[in-house]
Write a protein that holds these residues in place. Structure first.
Motif, PDB file in Angstrom:
ATOM      1  N   ALA A 217      43.775  59.743  20.786  1.00 45.33           N
ATOM      2  CA  ALA A 217      42.373  60.033  21.141  1.00 45.33           C
ATOM      3  C   ALA A 217      41.735  58.825  21.823  1.00 45.33           C
ATOM      4  O   ALA A 217      41.998  57.678  21.451  1.00 45.33           O
ATOM      5  N   THR A 218      40.878  59.093  22.805  1.00 44.43           N
ATOM      6  CA  THR A 218      40.184  58.018  23.529  1.00 44.43           C
ATOM      7  C   THR A 218      38.667  58.247  23.385  1.00 44.43           C
ATOM      8  O   THR A 218      38.251  58.995  22.507  1.00 44.43           O
ATOM      9  N   ASP A 219      37.893  57.615  24.259  1.00 42.15           N
ATOM     10  CA  ASP A 219      36.446  57.875  24.261  1.00 42.15           C
ATOM     11  C   ASP A 219      36.229  59.364  24.572  1.00 42.15           C
ATOM     12  O   ASP A 219      36.586  59.830  25.658  1.00 42.15           O
ATOM     13  N   GLN A 221      33.799  61.007  25.448  1.00 36.54           N
ATOM     14  CA  GLN A 221      32.922  61.302  26.588  1.00 36.54           C
ATOM     15  C   GLN A 221      33.679  61.203  27.915  1.00 36.54           C
ATOM     16  O   GLN A 221      33.200  61.664  28.945  1.00 36.54           O
ATOM     17  N   ARG A 222      34.845  60.569  27.889  1.00 37.41           N
ATOM     18  CA  ARG A 222      35.582  60.399  29.141  1.00 37.41           C
ATOM     19  C   ARG A 222      36.527  61.584  29.316  1.00 37.41           C
ATOM     20  O   ARG A 222      37.703  61.544  28.936  1.00 37.41           O
ATOM     21  N   VAL A 223      36.005  62.620  29.928  1.00 33.07           N
ATOM     22  CA  VAL A 223      36.763  63.868  30.020  1.00 33.07           C
ATOM     23  C   VAL A 223      37.660  63.862  31.260  1.00 33.07           C
ATOM     24  O   VAL A 223      38.838  64.192  31.192  1.00 33.07           O
ATOM     25  N   ASN A 235      39.335  53.733  20.249  1.00 32.03           N
ATOM     26  CA  ASN A 235      40.280  53.098  19.334  1.00 32.03           C
ATOM     27  C   ASN A 235      41.424  52.404  20.085  1.00 32.03           C
ATOM     28  O   ASN A 235      42.007  51.446  19.592  1.00 32.03           O
ATOM     29  N   LEU A 236      41.733  52.901  21.261  1.00 28.47           N
ATOM     30  CA  LEU A 236      42.801  52.286  22.061  1.00 28.47           C
ATOM     31  C   LEU A 236      42.391  50.878  22.509  1.00 28.47           C
ATOM     32  O   LEU A 236      43.208  49.968  22.541  1.00 28.47           O
ATOM     33  N   HIS A 237      41.111  50.731  22.803  1.00 24.54           N
ATOM     34  CA  HIS A 237      40.611  49.393  23.143  1.00 24.54           C
ATOM     35  C   HIS A 237      40.751  48.473  21.932  1.00 24.54           C
ATOM     36  O   HIS A 237      41.169  47.322  22.051  1.00 24.54           O
ATOM     37  N   THR A 238      40.416  48.990  20.742  1.00 24.19           N
ATOM     38  CA  THR A 238      40.578  48.178  19.521  1.00 24.19           C
ATOM     39  C   THR A 238      42.032  47.727  19.395  1.00 24.19           C
ATOM     40  O   THR A 238      42.310  46.564  19.096  1.00 24.19           O
ATOM     41  N   ILE A 261      40.248  52.308  36.188  1.00 23.31           N
ATOM     42  CA  ILE A 261      41.558  52.645  35.602  1.00 23.31           C
ATOM     43  C   ILE A 261      41.422  53.946  34.816  1.00 23.31           C
ATOM     44  O   ILE A 261      40.343  54.291  34.324  1.00 23.31           O
ATOM     45  N   GLY A 262      42.521  54.651  34.710  1.00 26.90           N
ATOM     46  CA  GLY A 262      42.533  55.873  33.904  1.00 26.90           C
ATOM     47  C   GLY A 262      43.087  55.571  32.523  1.00 26.90           C
ATOM     48  O   GLY A 262      43.695  54.510  32.303  1.00 26.90           O
ATOM     49  N   CYS A 263      42.896  56.508  31.607  1.00 27.80           N
ATOM     50  CA  CYS A 263      43.391  56.297  30.236  1.00 27.80           C
ATOM     51  C   CYS A 263      44.918  56.205  30.229  1.00 27.80           C
ATOM     52  O   CYS A 263      45.499  55.488  29.410  1.00 27.80           O
ATOM     53  N   PHE A 264      45.561  56.911  31.156  1.00 29.69           N
ATOM     54  CA  PHE A 264      47.021  56.866  31.185  1.00 29.69           C
ATOM     55  C   PHE A 264      47.511  55.425  31.431  1.00 29.69           C
ATOM     56  O   PHE A 264      48.389  54.928  30.727  1.00 29.69           O
TER      57      PHE A 264
HETATM   58 FE1  SF4 Z   1      39.962  54.109  25.989  1.00 29.07          FE
HETATM   59 FE2  SF4 Z   1      41.320  52.773  27.810  1.00 29.07          FE
HETATM   60 FE3  SF4 Z   1      40.608  55.297  28.275  1.00 29.07          FE
HETATM   61 FE4  SF4 Z   1      38.773  53.403  28.233  1.00 29.07          FE
HETATM   62  S1  SF4 Z   1      40.456  53.578  29.699  1.00 29.07           S
HETATM   63  S2  SF4 Z   1      38.622  55.398  27.211  1.00 29.07           S
HETATM   64  S3  SF4 Z   1      39.560  52.007  26.652  1.00 29.07           S
HETATM   65  S4  SF4 Z   1      42.046  54.576  26.714  1.00 29.07           S
END
Ligand code: SF4
Length: 325
Positions: A217-219, A221-223, A235-238, A261-264
């Motif tokens: 799972a990521t943010d 709101q970032r759909v 949590n990925l940032h953590t 950047i994308g989440c991937f």
């Molecule tokens: Fe999380 Fe990284 Fe995606 Fe930002 S880019 S929402 S920190 S996974």
């Protein structure tokens, strides 16, 4: 030098939640304190468990502790049930522990709800055994997570009651709260836990690690790829803060906020750094496993050292409270 005590359940192979939430911090504590680290199998048997797996899981957890950097030359590493004084002191402390306080423990209520057909007395007096674990070595500091603060408060209360009844003897243990941020599981919902299946085992192979992170799972709101995100709620940032250097962290933070950047990509960079970090631990683990009997030898030596301290405490306590012999 002040004494630190901490224990870990023999849940088998260590996972990322254990490592980031506790063990990584224990490794650092060895430089400053006299440390006792214990695999708490007597605590484990208060919950439903597989008889044939317990001993193997105990050895696996001990192996991972050493592989992660707990140094048996500097710290005392042992298995709780190898030192009978833990249960002996627990019984003595039972006699100064208020019954009502034990019933109010959140963990007792949670565990009782989870195993409604096995609400045993051990589950009830679990915090008393925890208190015995700590004060048997006169530990003044206990690294705890937020979920253990209530038990430590009770431990302090038990010590106060013992000292009031029998005269000052035990130091009141203090919480050593870590600055580690709260780490959620890969589902982004609950604490990392093996039973919830939302974590990564330290020994997991590279591809499964990449796959697990890819679906984490990521943010919320970032759909879409073009939506900016907020790393502070992800949590990925953590997780990046543990495994990535400042330059990479800046790349994550600004790239996420601007959608550069994308989440991937973000997850893929995390996977690379996590795998590189785990590789060192895996190599140490493989070295230990290549030496049959080595872990057993370390645990026996740890139990011998622990027993030396524990026996002296029990002898003094017996005298203190007027037991014969
Ligand atoms: Fe999380 Fe990284 Fe995606 Fe930002 S880019 S929402 S920190 S996974």
């Amino acid at each position: 030098m002040e004494t630190v005590f901490s224990g870990i359940q023999p849940s088998g192979e260590m996972h990322l939640g254990n490592y980031l939430g506790a063990v990584r911090n224990w490794v650092a504590l060895q430089d400053q304190y006299r440390c006792f680290f214990c695999v708490v199998d007597y605590h484990a048997i208060t919950q439903d468990y597989e008889r044939d797996a317990l001993s193997r899981q105990t050895l696996e957890m001990a192996t991972d502790l050493i592989a992660c950097g707990i140094d048996p030359e500097r710290s005392v590493v042992f298995v709780q049930s190898s030192v009978a004084e833990h249960t002996e002191l627990c019984w003595i402390l039972d006699t100064v522990t208020p019954f009502g306080e034990l019933g109010r423990m959140t963990q007792f209520k949670d565990k009782s709800a989870k195993q409604a057909d096995n609400i045993n007395a051990g589950l009830f007096s679990y915090p008393v055994l925890q208190t015995a674990d700590i004060i048997l070595y006169k530990a003044s500091l206990v690294p705890v997570g937020a979920d253990q603060v209530q038990h430590l408060e009770l431990a302090r209360e038990i010590v106060r009651r013992f000292n009031k009844r029998w005269g000052d003897y035990f130091p009141e243990p203090q919480a050593l709260l870590s600055s580690t941020p709260r780490i959620l599981g890969l589902d982004g919902q609950a604490k990392m836990s093996k039973s919830l299946g939302n974590t990564i085992a330290l020994g997991e192979a590279d591809e499964p690690i990449r796959k697990r992170l890819a679906t984490a799972a990521t943010d919320p709101q970032r759909v879409r790829r073009k939506d900016p995100g907020d790393p502070e709620v992800c949590n990925l940032h953590t997780l990046h803060t543990f495994f990535s250097d400042e330059e990479r962290l800046e790349w994550v933070r600004s790239g996420c906020r601007t959608a550069d950047i994308g989440c991937f990509e973000c997850k893929s960079a995390l996977a690379d750094n996590l795998i590189a970090h785990l590789q060192v631990i895996r190599e140490r683990r493989a070295e230990l496993q290549a030496q049959p009997g080595r872990i057993e030898e370390i645990l026996r030596e740890g139990a011998r050292k622990a027993r030396e301290v524990a026996r002296q405490t029990i002898d003094e306590v017996r005298d203190h409270i007027g037991l014969w012999g």
